[in-house]
Design a protein around this motif. Structure first.
Motif, short mmCIF file in Angstrom:
data_model
loop_
_atom_site.label_atom_id
_atom_site.label_comp_id
_atom_site.label_asym_id
_atom_site.label_seq_id
_atom_site.Cartn_x
_atom_site.Cartn_y
_atom_site.Cartn_z
N GLU A 238 58.60 -1.25 87.59
CA GLU A 238 58.34 -2.42 87.88
C GLU A 238 58.01 -3.61 87.73
O GLU A 238 58.23 -4.56 87.50
CB GLU A 238 57.65 -2.34 89.61
CG GLU A 238 58.17 -1.83 90.98
CD GLU A 238 58.24 -1.57 91.93
OE1 GLU A 238 56.80 -1.71 92.46
OE2 GLU A 238 59.00 -0.45 93.18
N ALA A 239 56.65 -2.97 87.30
CA ALA A 239 56.26 -3.80 86.06
C ALA A 239 56.38 -4.15 85.06
O ALA A 239 56.69 -5.45 84.72
CB ALA A 239 54.52 -3.04 85.57
N ALA A 240 57.29 -2.90 84.00
CA ALA A 240 58.08 -3.50 82.82
C ALA A 240 59.28 -5.16 83.43
O ALA A 240 59.66 -5.87 82.47
CB ALA A 240 59.02 -2.46 82.36
N GLY A 241 60.15 -4.63 84.33
CA GLY A 241 61.37 -5.36 85.16
C GLY A 241 60.80 -6.41 84.98
O GLY A 241 61.28 -7.39 84.70
N LYS A 242 59.75 -6.58 85.27
CA LYS A 242 59.31 -8.31 86.16
C LYS A 242 58.29 -8.96 85.00
O LYS A 242 58.89 -9.78 84.60
CB LYS A 242 57.89 -8.26 86.75
CG LYS A 242 57.06 -9.38 87.68
CD LYS A 242 58.96 -10.18 88.44
CE LYS A 242 58.01 -11.41 88.80
NZ LYS A 242 59.03 -12.03 89.45
#
Length: 697
Positions: free
Chosen positions: A684-688
């Protein structure tokens, strides 16, 4: 004439094998290697293990001992030179030998500064302490070479480290190191790892999956660790508490290839082998750069990250792209189902790695170019002109500027990490790959005296019966071996060519020389080599943050359209920093930099890290990936907020905090009122981060 093709005959093979299996006391005999191998059993620590600390009364050792005692570690005392008394209610003795007599320890943790660590390790080996754990970073490389010479001549002591987080038994409540205890509970998964932060992430993942851990062996990020991944696997496959294994590797050396060979053999001879999953850090590393850890770079002929992944796949290991996947993957394997998920590549062998699976561009095995003058914080590379001056000072022949090294060959003095020995590397081609390369180990204590020049000549396809050729080659080999030891190098890589004179002779056409920075920084030696450093050829941004203990490497854009490196990364720990860059690439993003704040990230280092990251105009978003170990998550969060405000940052920041005090840290970020985005899950962090960076580009 020196040619660029290779035909290795039976004699060359026999000589090479003999050089690896016979020789003097220090480095070569198979019997000697077997003797040190017999100490692997000493890694099996637990509630029975009596632990002492060398340097017990020091500030960090005291804090660590208090934690470990409270956790349940059986610490029986310690050593402080010239002092006899008591500390923390435990006896303190003046020497290790005296402590062995009185305390009868099974293991010692060495908690002294790098400049004192080599002597402390030697004292422990001489006193025959069964397990010696060295956590210090920046112990001079050549001090470690001499320690390995000692280890190979004895059968009592096993070394873990240096530059290691240590070894911990969760089932036996025994910690010798500085692992974050909240990540460890008694359980089923054994971990063997080169990276401290990645091993903590792995432990945290198995904790959240309800598996827990048995033994975690941190072999360390040094160039020549005392215990290898293969050694750790030998313990874990035989350990009754271990039901599954996580292997954490990275670029540099051949430890992962050796581990894959062991796993193949283990599966062949075992009816019900334990499931094994693995990760390799440094897939996206810049060739020729040292990526944080002292040992995280490839010497001539060593395999790439891709080679290591392929070898582990061939050994039937499941490959993960991020340590947070270890828990779910090993849990499914223990339950009898094949893991299948994003970021997981399972056997069978032959399945290709593509972007959106695990991004691993095919690279040839590294036989590096002698002309690369790249500088890095943990080493000193000389420019070629400076290297030539050094060669001339030592009476070695340098080709004139009119020479054209079209048909040159590779000759280098470096390290054979598999045998933990210095070696001479010879190849008929400077870029022909590992198949054309051969290593010749030699005894560090003897130098070039026992080097078989004829065998090296034959490897280079020179006429070994020609005394002129042998004499010319001996001059160069002897000079390089001497220079390697005297100036504490880790790589003296040259390209040799035939001279144009009427009498056949050999000269050095190119030179790439790397020296150990720790020799000066920790040992206060080699000031003359330190003075040869030419900062004008280095990246000013890297130099700027170097004094703050920050390792920063600017990364290139991708070759494809739209593959701009637009995400700045700020990470604590070299292994985790390498993996962050890799995992972002796997998710479809591209990191603009590698940045390791070091294991003890502070508000000041966080601020300096932001400053250097934002000097790169490509950066449109900063991804902070922190694992709270030595530094707590809430402290890091406050440092991020302070830096954000002090620097008046306009670039959005995505923050992932895991480990100790992770919830507190995430809450501080979420409630800051700043354009900071807090996440728990890496994907989720990488995607954001990718979304924000691409939107601003």
């Amino acid at each position: 004439m020196i040619r660029s093709t290779l035909h290795v005959g039976p004699r060359a093979k026999a000589i090479g094998q003999a050089r690896r299996t016979t020789g003097s006391r220090g480095f070569a005999s198979s019997l000697v290697r077997h003797n040190y191998d017999s100490t692997i059993k000493n890694l099996k620590i637990g509630s029975h293990t009596r632990v002492m600390f060398q340097g017990l009364t020091g500030k960090q050792a005291t804090a660590n001992a208090k934690e470990s005692l409270q956790w349940g570690t059986n610490i029986v005392g310690g050593v402080r030179p010239g002092f006899e008394g008591e500390h923390l209610g435990l006896p303190v003795l003046p020497t290790v030998r005296r402590a062995m007599e009185v305390l009868k320890p099974d293991a010692t943790g060495i908690y002294v500064a790098a400049h004192q660590a080599a002597a402390a390790i030697e004292e422990a080996i001489e006193a025959e302490v069964p397990l010696v754990v060295a956590v210090a970073e920046h112990i001079p490389l050549h001090d470690m070479i001499r320690i390995h010479a000692m280890l190979k001549t004895q059968t009592k002591s096993r070394l873990v480290g240096a530059n290691s987080p240590g070894i911990i038994s969760a089932t036996g409540k025994c910690r010798i190191g500085f692992q974050p205890l909240p990540c460890f509970i008694p359980g089923k998964v054994g971990i063997v790892a080169r990276s401290g932060t990645l091993s903590y992430e792995t432990a945290g993942s198995t904790l959240r999956s309800g598996l827990g851990q048995s033994i975690c062996i941190g072999v360390g990020g040094d160039i020549l660790p005392g215990t290898s991944l293969r050694d750790g696997l030998r313990v874990l496959v035989e350990d009754g508490d271990t039901e599954a294994i996580a292997l954490v590797g990275e670029i540099g050396g051949e430890a992962e290839i050796d581990a894959a060979d062991f796993i193949k053999d283990y599966r062949t001879r075992t009816e019900k082998p334990k499931p094994i999953a693995a990760i390799i850090g440094g897939i996206e590393a810049v060739p020729g750069r040292i990526m944080g850890h002292a040992g995280a770079f490839a010497l001539p002929g060593e395999p790439s990250a891709q080679d290591k992944i392929k070898a582990l796949q061939a050994a039937n290991c499941t490959i993960v792209n991020h340590p947070s996947r270890f828990g779910p993957v090993l849990k499914s394997m223990l339950e009898g189902s094949a893991p299948s998920a994003y970021g997981v590549a399972s056997p069978p062998v032959g399945a290709g790695f593509q972007r959106r699976r695990i991004h691993t561009a095919i690279r040839r095995p590294n036989v590096s170019s002698a002309g690369n003058g790249t500088q890095q914080r943990r080493s000193i590379y000389l420019t070629q002109s400076t290297a030539f001056d050094l060669l001339r000072q030592h009476g070695l022949p340098v080709a004139d500027s009119t020479s054209t090294p079209d048909e040159g060959c590779l000759l280098a003095v470096t390290l054979n990490r598999s045998t933990r020995s210095p070696c001479i590397v010879a190849s008929t081609s400077t870029n022909g790959g590992a198949r054309k390369l051969k290593r010749f180990d030699y005894d560090y204590t003897v130098g070039a005296e026992d080097v078989d020049i004829g065998a090296i000549a034959q490897q280079l396809e020179l006429d070994a019966s020609d005394e002129g050729i042998i004499s010319s080659l001996r001059t160069i080999v002897t000079g390089l071996v001497t220079l390697f030891a005297e100036k504490e190098a880790f790589l003296l890589e040259t390209q040799l060519i035939a001279s144009k004179s009427s009498a056949f002779s050999i000269a050095i056409a190119t030179a790439r020389f790397g020296f150990d920075d720790a020799a000066h920084r920790s040992g206060n030696r080699q000031a003359d080599i330190q003075a040869l450093r030419d900062t004008s050829v280095e990246d000013p941004a890297e130099i700027e943050v170097e004094k703050h203990g920050i390792v920063y490497v600017k990364l290139p854009n991708g070759s494809g359209e739209g593959e701009i490196a637009n995400i700045g990364t700020l990470v604590n720990g070299a292994g985790l920093a390498m993996n962050t860059v890799d995992a972002l690439a796997h998710a479809g993003g591209r990191a603009a930099n590698f940045l390791d704040t070091g294991g003890k990230a502070t508000s000041e280092t966080v601020k300096k890290s932001f400053e250097v990251i934002l000097k790169d105009p490509r950066v449109k978003c900063v991804f902070v990936n922190i694992f709270g170990g030595l530094t707590l998550g809430d402290m890091i969060a406050r440092g991020i907020i302070m830096a954000f405000r002090d620097l008046n940052m306009s670039v959005p920041v995505v923050v992932r905090i895991r480990g100790s005090n992770e919830k507190e840290g995430q809450q501080i970020i979420a409630e800051s009122g700043l354009p900071l985005f807090a996440f728990d899950d890496f994907d989720e962090a990488a995607g954001k981060a990718i979304e924000l960076a691409n939107a601003a580009s």
